[in-house]
Design an enzyme around this catalytic site. Structure first.
Site, PDB file in Angstrom:
ATOM      1  N   ASP A   6       0.923  -1.184  -0.027  1.00 55.24           N
ATOM      2  CA  ASP A   6       0.003  -0.222   0.171  1.00 55.24           C
ATOM      3  C   ASP A   6       0.791   1.147   0.088  1.00 55.24           C
ATOM      4  O   ASP A   6       1.915   1.177   0.210  1.00 55.24           O
ATOM      5  CB  ASP A   6      -1.059   0.013   1.325  1.00 55.24           C
ATOM      6  CG  ASP A   6      -2.035   1.152   1.247  1.00 55.24           C
ATOM      7  OD1 ASP A   6      -2.212   1.772  -0.041  1.00 55.24           O
ATOM      8  OD2 ASP A   6      -2.440   1.470   2.367  1.00 55.24           O
ATOM      9  N   SER A   7       0.356   2.343  -0.299  1.00 58.81           N
ATOM     10  CA  SER A   7       1.129   3.530  -0.323  1.00 58.81           C
ATOM     11  C   SER A   7       1.277   4.132   1.243  1.00 58.81           C
ATOM     12  O   SER A   7       2.205   4.847   1.397  1.00 58.81           O
ATOM     13  CB  SER A   7       0.299   4.605  -1.081  1.00 58.81           C
ATOM     14  OG  SER A   7      -1.002   4.917  -0.509  1.00 58.81           O
ATOM     15  N   CYS A  69      -3.858  -1.282  -2.160  1.00 61.08           N
ATOM     16  CA  CYS A  69      -4.105   0.186  -2.336  1.00 61.08           C
ATOM     17  C   CYS A  69      -5.126   0.402  -3.487  1.00 61.08           C
ATOM     18  O   CYS A  69      -4.815  -0.126  -4.531  1.00 61.08           O
ATOM     19  CB  CYS A  69      -2.721   0.507  -2.961  1.00 61.08           C
ATOM     20  SG  CYS A  69      -2.764   2.417  -3.425  1.00 61.08           S
ATOM     21  N   GLU A 146      -6.791   8.487  10.336  1.00 59.88           N
ATOM     22  CA  GLU A 146      -5.694   8.716  10.676  1.00 59.88           C
ATOM     23  C   GLU A 146      -5.466   9.536  11.932  1.00 59.88           C
ATOM     24  O   GLU A 146      -4.372   9.268  12.755  1.00 59.88           O
ATOM     25  CB  GLU A 146      -4.782   9.316   9.478  1.00 59.88           C
ATOM     26  CG  GLU A 146      -4.799   8.384   8.362  1.00 59.88           C
ATOM     27  CD  GLU A 146      -3.649   8.340   7.422  1.00 59.88           C
ATOM     28  OE1 GLU A 146      -2.974   9.567   7.617  1.00 59.88           O
ATOM     29  OE2 GLU A 146      -3.435   7.648   6.439  1.00 59.88           O
ATOM     30  N   CYS A 184     -11.962   1.965   0.214  1.00 54.29           N
ATOM     31  CA  CYS A 184     -10.933   2.395   0.590  1.00 54.29           C
ATOM     32  C   CYS A 184     -10.320   1.721   1.866  1.00 54.29           C
ATOM     33  O   CYS A 184     -11.439   1.583   2.744  1.00 54.29           O
ATOM     34  CB  CYS A 184     -11.159   4.058   1.053  1.00 54.29           C
ATOM     35  SG  CYS A 184      -9.577   4.707   1.724  1.00 54.29           S
ATOM     36  N   HIS A 186      -8.953   2.479   4.351  1.00 52.89           N
ATOM     37  CA  HIS A 186      -9.267   3.283   5.756  1.00 52.89           C
ATOM     38  C   HIS A 186     -10.643   2.730   6.208  1.00 52.89           C
ATOM     39  O   HIS A 186     -10.765   3.025   7.393  1.00 52.89           O
ATOM     40  CB  HIS A 186      -8.977   4.688   5.523  1.00 52.89           C
ATOM     41  CG  HIS A 186      -7.501   5.181   5.444  1.00 52.89           C
ATOM     42  ND1 HIS A 186      -6.845   4.801   4.573  1.00 52.89           N
ATOM     43  CD2 HIS A 186      -6.961   5.920   6.313  1.00 52.89           C
ATOM     44  CE1 HIS A 186      -5.485   5.118   4.736  1.00 52.89           C
ATOM     45  NE2 HIS A 186      -5.437   5.949   5.829  1.00 52.89           N
TER      46      HIS A 186
END
Length: 264
Positions: A6-7, A69, A146, A184, A186
């Site tokens: 993943d990035s 990703c 985050e 996504c 996240h």
């Protein structure tokens, strides 16, 4: 050994699902934290960065790659596959396939980042499976996750607004979605919040779980799982931050993260 790329940190939710479904496997994870976010880069640059990480994971012994990703999966999957000699799976197609398998209306909503929505990767993947998708960009959710504001009132309000806009947009397009795809990596950390905000009959499709199920189906179960976690972590920058923030995504301690230079 399975390589996961993943990035940044979000792909750790995919690794979390893989660990749950494949306790006998070994994993190597690479987060390209020095070069994120990928969403602001050109397609050629994303492909180059992702191919660098894919080759690195293969050099570490990975026999199967998971591109955890959404941006790289949407824009550079062919280039990644050309760069390595092992099988490669992205996150988009498994999520679309699960939506197709469980949607009775054959219509869904995809919540994703702006870059993923602009690529229309999910809409195209769903269309190939006979499902119409309304894609909704939710750019504020990643920084809120985050920041660890997964239970914060601000996050609830932002998610509520995005969902209301998505439902209204789908209705304008004549859709009657009965599934929401978390497009996504996240967003699985907000799954319980989404579940509270959507109609009870709507199904949540977690691409991380979909990917893990697809990978697990390719490998026989190990009779005796190892006593210790078999996972190695690499990041291209800020390894201390990666370890601390990454533990929230992975849901378990990350003992150490190794710094790696993949170039500019």
């Amino acid at each position: 050994m399975i390589g996961v790329f993943d990035s940044g940190f979000g792909g750790l939710t995919v690794l979390r699902a893989l660990l749950a479904q494949m306790p006998g496997a070994s994993f190597v994870y690479a987060g390209d934290t020095a070069r994120l976010p990928y969403g602001s880069k050109s397609r050629a640059t994303i492909a180059r960065y992702a191919a660098d990480s894919a080759r690195f994971l293969v050099d570490q012994g990975a026999e199967f790659l998971v591109i955890a990703c959404n941006t790289a999966s949407a824009l550079a999957l062919d280039e990644i596959r050309d760069a390595v000699s092992v099988p490669v799976l992205g996150v988009v197609e498994p999520g679309a396939a699960e939506a197709a398998a469980h949607s009775e209306t054959h219509e869904c909503i995809v919540l994703a980042t702006s870059a993923t929505v602009e690529s229309h990767a999910y809409a195209n993947a769903c269309s190939q499976l006979g499902v119409r998708a309304f894609e909704k960009a939710c750019p504020l959710l990643v920084p809120l996750v985050e920041e660890s504001w997964t239970d914060h009132p601000v996050t609830r309000q932002v998610a509520k607004i995005y969902l209301e806009e998505a439902m209204a947009g789908a209705e304008r397009d004549g859709l009657h979605p009965d599934a929401i795809v978390l497009g996504c990596t996240h967003y699985p950390l907000l799954r319980s919040l989404f579940a509270e905000l959507i109609p009870p009959a709507m199904r949540i499709v977690d691409s991380a779980e979909s990917v893990a199920s697809r990978v697990a189906a390719n490998f026989p179960a190990t009779a005796t799982p190892p006593a210790a976690l078999q996972c190695t972590f690499f990041a291209t920058d800020s390894v201390d931050k990666f370890r601390v923030l990454g533990e929230r995504f992975l849901g378990r301690p990350i003992p150490s993260v190794q710094l790696v230079d993949l170039g500019g």
